[in-house]
Motif scaffolding. Structure first.
Motif, short mmCIF file in Angstrom:
data_model
loop_
_atom_site.label_atom_id
_atom_site.label_comp_id
_atom_site.label_asym_id
_atom_site.label_seq_id
_atom_site.Cartn_x
_atom_site.Cartn_y
_atom_site.Cartn_z
N GLU A 48 0.83 -1.21 0.00
CA GLU A 48 0.00 0.00 0.00
C GLU A 48 0.87 1.26 0.00
O GLU A 48 0.55 2.24 -0.68
CB GLU A 48 -0.93 -0.02 1.22
CG GLU A 48 -1.98 -1.12 1.13
CD GLU A 48 -2.73 -1.32 2.45
OE1 GLU A 48 -2.27 -0.77 3.48
OE2 GLU A 48 -3.74 -2.05 2.45
N TRP A 49 1.98 1.22 0.77
CA TRP A 49 2.89 2.37 0.80
C TRP A 49 3.46 2.63 -0.59
O TRP A 49 3.48 3.77 -1.07
CB TRP A 49 4.01 2.10 1.80
CG TRP A 49 4.93 3.27 2.03
CD1 TRP A 49 4.84 4.19 3.03
CD2 TRP A 49 6.05 3.66 1.21
NE1 TRP A 49 5.85 5.13 2.90
CE2 TRP A 49 6.60 4.83 1.79
CE3 TRP A 49 6.63 3.14 0.06
CZ2 TRP A 49 7.70 5.48 1.26
CZ3 TRP A 49 7.74 3.80 -0.47
CH2 TRP A 49 8.27 4.95 0.12
N SER A 51 2.33 1.64 -3.56
CA SER A 51 1.30 2.06 -4.51
C SER A 51 1.02 3.55 -4.37
O SER A 51 0.94 4.28 -5.38
CB SER A 51 0.02 1.25 -4.27
OG SER A 51 -1.00 1.66 -5.16
N ALA A 52 0.90 4.03 -3.14
CA ALA A 52 0.65 5.45 -2.92
C ALA A 52 1.84 6.31 -3.37
O ALA A 52 1.66 7.38 -3.97
CB ALA A 52 0.35 5.70 -1.44
N LYS A 53 3.07 5.82 -3.12
CA LYS A 53 4.25 6.60 -3.51
C LYS A 53 4.39 6.66 -5.03
O LYS A 53 4.81 7.69 -5.57
CB LYS A 53 5.50 5.99 -2.87
CG LYS A 53 6.77 6.81 -3.05
CD LYS A 53 6.64 8.21 -2.48
CE LYS A 53 6.44 8.23 -0.99
NZ LYS A 53 6.48 9.63 -0.44
N GLU A 56 2.08 9.24 -6.23
CA GLU A 56 2.67 10.55 -5.92
C GLU A 56 3.78 10.89 -6.92
O GLU A 56 3.95 12.06 -7.29
CB GLU A 56 3.21 10.53 -4.49
CG GLU A 56 3.83 11.82 -4.02
CD GLU A 56 4.43 11.67 -2.63
OE1 GLU A 56 5.60 12.05 -2.44
OE2 GLU A 56 3.72 11.18 -1.75
#
Length: 464
Positions: A48-49, A51-53, A56
């Motif tokens: 999840e980290w 994917s979000a990065k 971004e």
């Protein structure tokens, strides 16, 4: 050559160095150990980290792909050039187990920077080498003025590599249409050493089996029955002794059928590497080299198929003597395979060879583990040359070529997608993969960023 100005890439990379390293340290603090059930939630948190990065970073598509085990991360950034080639980057976000009591100088999941190195589990294998792609693509855009990459860029970052990638092949087959690419970049590899940047051109495949022989229904007295009934341990010893001939070649008939032989150019390039056999032997904790006659040590490890005994046992093995004929004996064998060999065919050959040598009166069981295919990209392939050019621009020196003696899931991508596999990594042997105090050299990590910034333009030109 791409139109990415080298100085602009270097400047952008240096300007964003601190934020990049802070983000990497944050990711390393997530103990994404796929092998330990208590960390399965952390593996998901890692996915999840990331994917979000990636979102971004600018990837318009980021997805978490579920498997029966740990999740993988997929991201995609289409090029605004409709004729741009498609490139898939592979890596993994899970890590090996680690604890302070294993010999770490600091907490393995609380990364620290000392003497130009970042220490932490996953710093090199493989989070650091996945993460340099995020800053690399941004440097590529900044230096060229583009709003999208020069290639149609995809990432696949799995969560079970450190557990043997048990669901990766099925995932690749299920998602083959989404993963389709003209080339695959594997960033889960390394270089020869800190001063010798290299590109790996291939990995060996792997077939493993366990052979069990069964004789009497229980251990029996060797005085009463020895010499009159078949002994499974003796039969197994003869089988193992017959595995190689006097020149160190694997004696299984047909084993070498189709093997891609080394070219003289490849042998000459291997010979250019600063290889010191005495140092290598110390690393191997061995006193002498051995293997197939007619080949150097590097050639044996990288480009020749092998058969090894990984474990053997049977009968009494305690203190003193116990004069029995054992009821059973077993051996575990592994076969490293090279380009041109089919693991399924090798398994058939090994089974036939073993069964032909088992004496009458003994039962047997031969069990094979799931196999891994070898992969090799020819030296003159345009995509491989593009990787070497991009790396040469980043490092400012000649790039040499290696192969990898081990095995990995990269061959599954080559097999499923029908695309050449290229290896791009900046890790060095001293990084200590899987051991205590794993680290990554920060200057080399930033060279990885620069290499990827140049790579997309190089590949866009090479694969048209």
């Amino acid at each position: 050559m791409s139109d990415t100005p080298d100085s602009a890439v270097r400047t952008y990379t240096e300007q964003h160095r601190t934020a990049f390293l802070d983000d990497l340290a944050e990711w390393l603090r997530i103990p994404s150990v796929s092998a330990q059930p208590e960390h399965h939630g952390d593996v998901r948190r890692s996915a999840e980290w990331l994917s979000a990065k990636l979102a971004e970073t600018g990837f318009p598509v980021t997805e978490i792909w579920e498997t029966p085990g740990a999740p993988a991360v997929f991201a995609e950034w289409p090029s605004d050039d409709p004729d741009a080639p498609v490139v898939l980057v592979y890596g993994h976000h899970d890590v090996q187990p680690a604890a302070r009591e294993d010999g770490w100088s600091t907490d393995p999941f609380d990364p620290v920077i000392r003497d130009g190195r970042m220490y932490g589990r996953g710093a090199a294998d493989d989070k650091g080498q996945v993460f340099f792609h995020t800053l690399g693509v941004r440097a590529h855009l900044a230096a060229t003025g583009r709003t999208t990459p020069a290639v149609h860029l995809k990432l696949l970052v799995e969560g079970e590599e450190e557990s043997g990638s048990p669901h990766f092949r099925a995932l690749a087959e299920e998602r083959a249409a989404r993963l389709a690419a003209d080339a695959v970049i594997v960033s889960d590899t390394g270089m020869w050493d800190e001063n010798t940047p290299t590109v790996c051109t291939g990995m060996r495949g792997l077939a493993e089996c366990e052979i069990e022989l069964f004789g009497p229904g229980q251990d029996i007295h060797s005085g009463s029955f020895g010499g009159a009934v078949p002994n499974p341990a003796t039969a197994l010893a003869r089988l193992v002794a017959a595995l190689h001939d006097e020149d160190g070649r694997v004696a299984v008939p047909g084993f070498y059928d189709g093997v891609a032989e080394l070219t003289e150019t490849e042998r000459a390039l291997f010979a250019e590497l600063p290889f010191d056999e005495a140092t290598w032997l110390r690393t191997a904790s061995s006193r002498a080299t051995a293997g197939e006659a007619g080949y150097s040590t590097l050639e044996r490890v990288w480009a020749r198929p092998t058969a090894e005994v990984n474990g053997i046992g049977g009968g009494y093995q305690g203190a003193g003597s116990k004069t029995v004929i054992p009821a059973s004996a077993m051996v575990k064998l592994s076969f490293r395979l090279v380009a041109g060999q089919d693991p399924d065919r090798v398994q058939e050959l090994v089974r036939g060879w073993a069964e032909s040598r088992i004496p009458a009166g003994l039962r047997h069981r031969i069990t094979f583990s799931p196999a891994t295919r070898p992969c090799l990209t020819p030296l003159d392939h345009p995509a491989l040359q593009a990787v070497a050019r991009a790396m040469g621009r980043a490092f400012g020196t000649k790039i040499l070529f290696t192969r990898e003696g081990g095995s990995g899931p990269a061959a599954d991508l080559q097999d499923v997608l029908g695309a050449p596999v290229l290896f791009l990594g900046i890790s060095v042997p001293s990084d200590g993969w899987h051991g205590p105090d794993e680290k990554v050299e920060l200057d080399l990590l930033l060279k990885g960023v620069e290499t990827t910034a140049h790579l997309w333009g190089e590949l866009a030109a090479a694969l048209r």
